[in-house]
Write an enzyme that holds these catalytic residues in place. Structure first.
Site, PDB file in Angstrom:
ATOM      1  CD  GLN A 431      -3.216  -0.251   2.077  1.00 42.36           C
ATOM      2  OE1 GLN A 431      -2.773  -0.808   3.052  1.00 42.36           O
ATOM      3  NE2 GLN A 431      -4.490   0.001   1.938  1.00 42.36           N
ATOM      4  N   GLY A 432       0.495   2.248  -0.683  1.00 38.82           N
ATOM      5  CA  GLY A 432       1.334   3.437  -0.684  1.00 38.82           C
ATOM      6  C   GLY A 432       0.668   4.540  -1.452  1.00 38.82           C
ATOM      7  N   GLY A 433       1.449   5.559  -1.785  1.00 36.93           N
ATOM      8  CA  GLY A 433       0.915   6.719  -2.469  1.00 36.93           C
ATOM      9  C   GLY A 433       0.312   6.354  -3.814  1.00 36.93           C
ATOM     10  N   GLY A 435      -1.325   3.647  -4.607  1.00 36.03           N
ATOM     11  CA  GLY A 435      -2.549   2.874  -4.552  1.00 36.03           C
ATOM     12  C   GLY A 435      -2.333   1.629  -3.719  1.00 36.03           C
ATOM     13  CE  LYS A 451       0.722   0.434  -9.915  1.00 40.88           C
ATOM     14  NZ  LYS A 451       2.094   0.905 -10.068  1.00 40.88           N
ATOM     15  CG  ASP A 548       9.151   6.420  -7.204  1.00 43.59           C
ATOM     16  OD1 ASP A 548      10.055   6.905  -6.470  1.00 43.59           O
ATOM     17  OD2 ASP A 548       8.039   6.067  -6.771  1.00 43.59           O
TER      18      ASP A 548
END
Ligand SMILES: *[C@@H]1O[C@H](CO)[C@@H](O)[C@H](O)[C@H]1NC(C)=O
Ligand SMILES: *[C@@H]1O[C@H](CO)[C@@H](O)[C@H](O)[C@H]1NC(C)=O
Ligand SMILES: *[C@@H]1O[C@H](CO)[C@@H](O)[C@H](O)[C@H]1NC(C)=O
Ligand SMILES: *[C@@H]1O[C@H](CO)[C@@H](O)[C@H](O)[C@H]1NC(C)=O
Ligand SMILES: *[C@@H]1O[C@H](CO)[C@@H](O)[C@H](O)[C@H]1NC(C)=O
Ligand SMILES: *[C@@H]1O[C@H](CO)[C@@H](O)[C@H](O)[C@H]1NC(C)=O
Ligand SMILES: *[C@@H]1O[C@H](CO)[C@@H](O)[C@H](O)[C@H]1NC(C)=O
Ligand SMILES: *[C@@H]1O[C@H](CO)[C@@H](O)[C@H](O)[C@H]1NC(C)=O
Ligand SMILES: *[C@@H]1O[C@H](CO)[C@@H](O)[C@H](O)[C@H]1NC(C)=O
Ligand SMILES: *[C@@H]1O[C@H](CO)[C@@H](O)[C@H](O)[C@H]1NC(C)=O
Ligand SMILES: *[C@@H]1O[C@H](CO)[C@@H](O)[C@H](O)[C@H]1NC(C)=O
Ligand SMILES: *[C@@H]1O[C@H](CO)[C@@H](O)[C@H](O)[C@H]1NC(C)=O
Length: 753
Positions: A431-433, A435, A451, A548
């Site tokens: 889980q993260g920025g 989604g 995802k 990223d």
């Protein structure tokens, strides 16, 4: 729309099957088969139910192999090829065997005259039953231990039995006086018994010269003072063993229909008390052997007065029964047959007719409601599909299908809901920025990562589609493969191959994992990552900037092969441009300082982030830590200042220092340093970094400038990896929307070559 019609036909077919099935199954069999067809189900007077069997075709697995030794009369059954005799097999998951006793005997002058240490080793599927058995010791100058394995660790327990005179002993009581007992835990699958004496039996020899130890079924052993002497003639005692299928859970087992052991239709799977493997049982109303196809058969409850409670007439049905009223009576057919009333009133009949009519109407209304709701849902799905660019994608895929091998699958929402148990929270693996990532099991047994991105707005749709297409065609062993996507939901879902071994971040920063991540491995992972970034940057058609790069976005598979993931922020850079203007994206700690100031994205930003990852690998420190003093929070800064002061070896990870040779470490540090130059132009390209790292692995000497000869095969490799794939937009110049300035980014017309 032909869909509802098909549904209706299905419903009809099911109804017909339901209606016709009872008659075909209703005859109660005279006796239930317990073994597979053509298999012996008996040895002496032990019955052998499947999964046990006497030949490979007849048993489920070697753990359930029974040897029937015909030289005895009656024949005796043994477990596998061992000398452990089986005395009972219960279908509820227990097995009774005769297990050897440990003896330890002394002579008058205190020397040991005989002693043995029996041991027992179960293959998977069998474990010692913890509730029925007790570890027991008999003797008056004795201690004993049971050593074993439990799960994957050693386990042992023991106790002491002493007495000074024979009348210390208490009949039937095993509390330390001449006899002691210890409980054993669940899940023990290996055991060895051992005995010892405190004073070589010198004080008690006159009435006791031997000690004994055994694991025994508690109910089969009652201590008596005579056992001090008469146990010397006993070789074996009964113990209870639990059996189960495999070592996984029911859910895991059900996933592979061919190896799932609960073969009978009317069977269910359950978890044994000791939580190891699974077992099967027949559903209520059935009995037989659930491990056999057609093994669970209907019980005729009506034949056994204990099983039915009908006062009058009983009618057996498949899996159940019901009570009916005899002729001339009426009632509601309750199970107990009470409420049968003599005679039938016309009014009652009338009322029954009306009420059944109302029920039918209600049912129809309910069905209509559900159907309408379903259609509405299909409409929304189609809307999202269109909104998410489904038509565009489908067009592109069909166009490409002729020329390319790589297949982007468009998954349906239903498929992915099924795969993730309706996006259950237990299936979340990240889980993260960006989604949420779910683990999913597709119906063809593939394991995938799904995802669920954050909302994509409509003008980014085309760009999203282009990314999907490009990623789905990159076929590089160090990039997580995109298998497809689903566009029927509000937010598009991306389906990736599942990488099992977690992220590089975990492997570096989790203490136990870091311990196993050797320097050699670290360097290999760095080289693989560098290589794949170089491949993306210099790819023949449209270079891709990852944007990223960080250790959390580098996944590792079981062989610790690096797989770069998360292209959610990545950007395509048309060939005629070397930089893009975008909003700054990325993760702090890894962000290129130049990009932060200028908003100009170039491939060198990835080089910077990669440099940070390299330092992470060298030092085992996180990219950003508020636990460090303010000027050292940022790992890149800390590293550069340490390099400046020539104190590199002070911040390297302990293992790295131990395993790496200093010259090589220094060189890797220099590579990292050059990646972290403030000015992007000063940094080496990803290709140069990759070659330097590979050179270091091979022990060759490389410098930045000397890229000539070895560069050639690298180039050809890069191109080979990309051949026959990408050709986005074919002729019509498709514009792809980027964060801020869209007119910048028109894909050139002949990207193909
Ligand atoms: C097994 O067979 C023997 C002899 O045939 C008989 O004496 C014994 O009672 C039987 N045991 C069981 C449990 O049926
Ligand atoms: C059967 O038991 C006898 C006596 O213990 C032994 O000699 C023989 O090897 C056994 N046969 C098999 C097939 O295990
Ligand atoms: C039983 O079989 C296993 C292998 O299946 C073998 O390792 C073992 O020695 C055998 N034991 C006996 C008593 O024959
Ligand atoms: C132990 O004592 C029993 C009888 O009390 C005797 O038969 C046996 O030989 C003795 N064993 C040894 C090793 O002395
Ligand atoms: C003790 O007894 C055993 C047999 O009973 C004998 O072999 C041994 O020599 C004796 N040892 C001593 C020290 O007396
Ligand atoms: C576990 O037991 C085995 C044999 O019983 C022994 O060889 C091994 O060293 C033990 N392991 C540990 C970690 O104690
Ligand atoms: C027991 O016997 C061993 C050798 O057999 C000897 O070393 C030890 O001292 C004896 N212990 C006692 C308490 O007699
Ligand atoms: C213990 O002794 C009693 C009494 O002699 C006997 O009935 C019983 O079988 C013995 N127990 C074992 C396991 O031999
Ligand atoms: C028996 O099953 C277990 C687990 O289900 C497996 O680990 C083992 O390899 C199997 N043994 C054989 C001989 O198939
Ligand atoms: C099940 O057994 C297999 C092989 O025997 C092993 O690799 C796996 O780790 C086991 N799983 C569990 C949950 O014990
Ligand atoms: C399912 O089980 C069968 C038989 O045990 C095995 O051959 C097959 O590889 C298994 N499939 C999967 C996906 O585990
Ligand atoms: C041990 O066996 C008994 C029956 O003898 C059974 O009820 C119990 O569930 C078993 N214990 C475990 C932990 O499986």
């Amino acid at each position: 729309m032909g869909f509802p019609q098909i549904q209706f036909l299905n419903l009809l077919a099911i109804l017909i099957i339901i209606a016709s099935s009872p008659s075909s199954l209703s005859a109660t069999p005279p006796n239930f088969p317990i073994a597979k067809p053509k298999c012996t189900d008996r040895c002496g007077n032990l019955s052998i139910p499947y999964p046990f069997g006497t030949t490979p075709e007849c048993y489920h697995n070697y753990s359930f192999f029974v040897t029937c030794n015909q030289t005895f009369n009656p024949p005796k059954p043994f477990l596998w090829n061992s000398s452990l005799e089986i005395t009972d097999i219960s279908r509820d998951g227990q097995l009774r065997i005769l297990q050897f006793i440990a003896h330890d005997c002394y002579s008058r002058n205190g020397t040991r005259v005989s002693s043995n240490r029996p041991w027992l080793y179960f293959p998977s599927s069998l474990t010692v039953n913890s509730t029925a058995n007790k570890f027991t010791i008999i003797g008056c100058d004795t201690y004993g231990f049971i050593y074993g394995r439990r799960l994957n660790r050693n386990y042992s327990t023991g106790c002491t039995a002493r007495c000074e005179a024979k009348d210390d002993l208490i009949e039937g009581s095993c509390t330390g006086l001449g006899c002691c007992q210890a409980s054993i835990p669940k899940q023990v699958w290996r055991m060895e018994l051992s005995l010892g004496s405190y004073r070589n039996y010198s004080d008690v020899w006159s009435f006791d010269n031997c000690s004994h130890a055994f694991l025994v079924e508690e109910s089969a052993f009652r201590f008596s003072s005579e056992n001090l002497t008469n146990l010397g003639n006993v070789e074996k005692l009964p113990m209870v063993v639990d059996w189960a299928i495999g070592n996984g859970t029911c859910e895991e087992a059900k996933r592979n229909a061919s190896s799932y052991a609960c073969k009978s239709v009317n069977s269910k799977c359950y978890k044994p008390d000791n939580g190891y493997g699974y077992r099967c049982s027949c559903l209520a109303g059935y009995q037989g052997n659930p491990y056999l196809i057609d093994g669970c058969q209907d019980i005729n409850e009506c034949e056994d007065p204990h099983l039915n409670i009908c006062e009058k007439r009983c009618v057996n049905t498949i899996g159940s029964f019901h009570c009916v009223c005899p002729k001339g009576y009426h009632g509601d057919g309750e199970k107990d047959g009470r409420g049968c009333i003599r005679g039938q009133s016309l009014a009652l009949k009338f009322a029954a007719g009306i009420s059944s009519g109302i029920i039918v109407l209600l049912l129809i209304a309910a069905w209509l409601r559900v159907e309408l709701k379903r259609r509405r849902k299909i409409k929304t799905r189609q809307k999202f599909f269109l909104q998410n660019g489904g038509v565009l994608l489908q067009e592109k895929i069909t166009k490409r299908a002729k020329s390319s091998y790589a297949a982007t699958t468009i998954f349906s929402e239903l498929q992915l809901q099924k795969a993730t148990n309706n996006f259950h929270k237990d299936m979340i693996i990240g889980q993260g920025g960006f989604g949420t990532v779910y683990k999913g099991f597709l119906s063809d047994n593939r394991i995938v990562a799904i995802k669920k991105s954050k909302k994509v707005n409509t003008d980014q749709v085309e760009q999203f589609i282009n990314e999907v297409i490009i990623l789905s065609q990159i076929n590089h062993r160090n990039i997580v493969k995109l298998l497809g996507c689903c566009l029927e939901t509000k937010v598009p879902l991306l389906v990736y191959e599942f990488i099992s071994n977690g992220t590089l971040f975990e492997h570096i920063h989790d203490e136990t994992k870091a311990h196993f991540l050797s320097w050699e491995m670290r360097l290999k992972i760095a080289a693989e990552t560098a290589n794949v970034l170089a491949y993306l940057h210099s790819a023949a058609s449209t270079p891709i900037i990852h944007r990223d790069v960080k250790s959390a976005n580098i996944l590792l598979d079981d062989n610790l092969i690096a797989k770069v993931s998360d292209f959610g922020d990545s950007r395509l850079v048309p060939l005629d441009q070397t930089q893009l203007s975008t909003m700054v994206h990325g993760t702090s700690g890894y962000l290129d300082p130049e990009y932060m100031q200028t908003n100009k994205l170039t491939a060198k930003s990835d080089v910077y982030s990669f440099g940070v990852v390299l330092v992470e690998l060298l030092t085992g420190k996180t990219a950003l830590s508020f636990a460090r003093p303010e000027e050292d929070r940022n790992l890149a800064n800390l590293f550069l200042s340490v390099m400046k002061q020539e104190r590199l070896f002070e911040i390297l990870e302990d293992n790295v220092v131990k395993e790496g040779n200093n010259e090589q470490l220094m060189k890797v540090a220099m590579v990292a340093k050059s990646c972290l130059y403030v000015k992007g132009d000063d940094r080496p390209s990803m290709k140069e970094v990759a070659m330097e790292l590979e050179g270091l692995i091979l022990g060759e000497k490389h410098t930045w400038i000397q890229t000539g000869h070895s560069g050639e095969d690298k180039q050809s490799m890069l191109e080979a990896g990309f051949s026959g794939s990408i050709n986005v937009g074919e002729g019509n110049s498709a514009s792809i929307g980027f964060d801020s300035v869209e007119d910048h980014i028109m894909l050139p017309e002949d990207r193909g070559r």
